[in-house]
Design a protein around this motif. Structure first.
Motif, PDB file in Angstrom:
ATOM      1  N   SER A  81       0.907  -1.318   0.143  1.00 19.66           N
ATOM      2  CA  SER A  81       0.082   0.015   0.041  1.00 19.66           C
ATOM      3  C   SER A  81       0.899   1.184  -0.054  1.00 19.66           C
ATOM      4  O   SER A  81       0.390   2.242  -0.452  1.00 19.66           O
ATOM      5  CB  SER A  81      -0.800   0.000   1.227  1.00 19.66           C
ATOM      6  OG  SER A  81      -0.157  -0.011   2.400  1.00 19.66           O
TER       7      SER A  81
ATOM      8  N   SER B 235       1.637   3.503   9.010  1.00 15.80           N
ATOM      9  CA  SER B 235       0.243   2.712   8.744  1.00 15.80           C
ATOM     10  C   SER B 235      -0.156   2.150  10.227  1.00 15.80           C
ATOM     11  O   SER B 235       0.770   1.842  10.654  1.00 15.80           O
ATOM     12  CB  SER B 235       0.187   1.789   7.498  1.00 15.80           C
ATOM     13  OG  SER B 235       0.970   0.915   7.678  1.00 15.80           O
TER      14      SER B 235
ATOM     15  N   GLU C 292      -4.931   2.195   7.820  1.00 18.26           N
ATOM     16  CA  GLU C 292      -5.072   3.736   7.464  1.00 18.26           C
ATOM     17  C   GLU C 292      -3.737   4.162   7.626  1.00 18.26           C
ATOM     18  O   GLU C 292      -2.710   3.787   8.445  1.00 18.26           O
ATOM     19  CB  GLU C 292      -5.885   4.039   8.599  1.00 18.26           C
ATOM     20  CG  GLU C 292      -7.444   3.833   8.262  1.00 18.26           C
ATOM     21  CD  GLU C 292      -8.305   4.876   9.189  1.00 18.26           C
ATOM     22  OE1 GLU C 292      -9.520   4.705   8.817  1.00 18.26           O
ATOM     23  OE2 GLU C 292      -7.768   4.981  10.302  1.00 18.26           O
TER      24      GLU C 292
ATOM     25  N   LYS D 124      -6.688   5.440   1.762  1.00 22.26           N
ATOM     26  CA  LYS D 124      -6.175   5.099   2.992  1.00 22.26           C
ATOM     27  C   LYS D 124      -5.523   5.901   3.750  1.00 22.26           C
ATOM     28  O   LYS D 124      -5.223   5.890   5.084  1.00 22.26           O
ATOM     29  CB  LYS D 124      -5.578   3.902   2.880  1.00 22.26           C
ATOM     30  CG  LYS D 124      -6.429   2.602   2.547  1.00 22.26           C
ATOM     31  CD  LYS D 124      -7.052   2.148   3.722  1.00 22.26           C
ATOM     32  CE  LYS D 124      -7.829   0.687   3.461  1.00 22.26           C
ATOM     33  NZ  LYS D 124      -8.451   0.261   4.760  1.00 22.26           N
TER      34      LYS D 124
END
Length: 448
Positions: free
Chosen positions: A165, A195, A201, A232
């Motif tokens: 991510s 994160s 998130e 995110k």
């Protein structure tokens, strides 16, 4: 031997920095990216009275365990040191590194070290990354990592230690900062991306060298652009740090957008609110192992008062709180202490107390007042403990000291000081929190 000479060398062992150690003519020579037992050809790059350094030219006889590093900037970027080794060999090198530190630096022979606790996930494990921003010759901003022992920027977005991510967010940042900052007005210096597990998130912290009110609109535009494109990404902070050297983050946070905290769910059912100044281990899977080993070393029965020195946001304190009578956490960073108190309330924990201040100031005063202490947990930064901290703990005579170290050299120094005061190492268990790198955590139990 002189600089520029090319010779053949046999590698006896490997340091935690990934440097092979050869002994031409009985003098130590360090050669990067080597494995123990290999024969290599290297060029001398530095020759001193007692040691020399070389540049690896060719591996003449590869050792078992050598692999092709998957990262295209391995060897240039300063982040990883051991990608040329398979994972079992990395674990062996780290265990030997802890043993060597305690023996050679700490003068502690036959310390009971190991076995090292490895992981099933040696890639894509980090929940935090920091990158540097640097002006290119054409006036645009470069973004990446520093070459080892230099401030030369190595630009690369997809580090294989980062979760999948992260690279899209980093690429979006790279594009957005060029658009927002074409005139070079913003004094951007670093960024930190973190994160929370398991939500995924993310929070970004942009580090500026100074803060002026006209910057507000540009930072708002940058934050909006990024949070709109990356769902995110829920929090953007501004941090101010005028220092060019040392810590990346300063102490001032004049502005933020979105959420002011992320929430991490940890081992033992703990929920932690994570702010911009919060320190957590970067490997969530291995953190559970680290805390489990720490709790086992503490051997709590429910009747003890525990001191957790250098407690950060209180994660170890709160993990231990349900197993002891009371835990007192001490932390220098006031924002982290605020987080720790909020986290205690969030988890319904009432037997945890947190005190803001330097451990070397707070702990002696606390013990001088006659407060009880049965177990001391030390989890200091890389530089280790202030000597005064070790003195007052040794004099307080707790039943055990559990030292959670992130650096074998400072652990060896501090262990030596405790041994001089009548303590002994019961066990030292290395935990591989940082695969592919030379860093290793160690849970070290001392008894009187």
């Amino acid at each position: 031997m002189k600089v520029g000479d090319i010779g053949n060398y046999h590698i006896e062992r490997v340091t935690l920095q990934g440097e092979g150690v050869a002994r031409p003519e009985g003098k130590v020579m360090f050669i990067p990216a080597c494995l123990p037992g290999e024969d290599v050809q290297a060029k001398a790059t530095q020759v001193k009275k007692n040691y020399s350094r070389g540049e690896l030219k060719t591996v003449v006889t590869p050792a078992k365990g050598r692999v092709q590093a998957p990262c295209p900037v391995f060897g240039a970027c300063g982040g990883c040191q051991l990608q040329m080794m398979d994972y079992p060999l990395q674990l062996s090198v780290k265990e030997e590194g802890v043993k060597d530190g305690l023996h050679r630096l700490g003068r502690i022979k036959d310390a009971p070290v190991g076995p090292v606790v490895g992981t099933d996930h040696p890639w894509r494990y980090r929940n935090r990354v920091q990158m540097h921003l640097q002006r290119r010759n054409d006036g645009s901003l470069g973004m990446g990592y520093f070459r080892y022992n230099s401030r030369e920027l190595i630009e690369h977005d997809d580090c294989p230690l980062l979760p999948e991510s992260f690279p899209p967010v980093l690429k979006a940042v790279r594009s957005s900062i060029q658009d927002i900052n074409r005139e070079g007005e913003l004094p951007l210096r670093h960024l930190v991306l973190k994160s929370a597990d398991p939500s995924g998130e993310m929070m970004i912290i942009f580090v500026l060298s100074e803060w002026r009110s006209p910057y507000r609109s540009k930072m708002k535009s940058l934050a909006s652009q990024l949070m709109d494109s990356e769902k995110k990404l829920v929090s953007v902070y501004v941090n101010i740090n005028p220092k060019e050297e040392g810590e990346v983050l300063g102490r001032e946070y004049p502005l933020y957008f979105g959420k002011n905290r992320l929430e991490e769910k940890m081992a033992g059912g703990l929920r932690l609110q994570i702010g911009p100044a919060s320190f957590l281990q970067v490997n969530p899977r291995q953190t559970e192992e680290l805390y489990r080993l720490t709790a086992e070393a503490c051997s709590l029965t429910g009747q003890e008062t525990v001191i957790d020195a250098y407690c950060g946001v209180g994660s170890i304190s709160l993990y231990l709180a349900k197993q002891c009578k009371k835990v007192v956490g001490i932390e220098e960073v006031e924002m982290a202490v605020e987080d720790a108190n909020q986290n205690a309330a969030l988890n319904g924990i009432e037997n945890a107390e947190f005190v803001a201040g330097k451990v070397e100031d707070v702990l002696p005063a606390y013990l001088k007042e006659g407060n009880p202490v049965d177990v001391v947990v030390l989890d200091p930064p890389r530089k280790g403990c202030h000597e005064r901290v070790l003195e007052v703990i040794a004099d307080a005579q707790p039943s055990r000291i559990v030292y959670v170290s992130c650096d074998p050299a400072s652990l060896a120094r501090d262990a030596s000081r405790l041994v001089e005061r009548g303590w002994q190492i019961e066990q030292a268990i290395p935990v591989d929190m940082f695969p592919q790198t030379g860093h290793v955590e160690t849970v070290c139990l001392f008894s009187k």
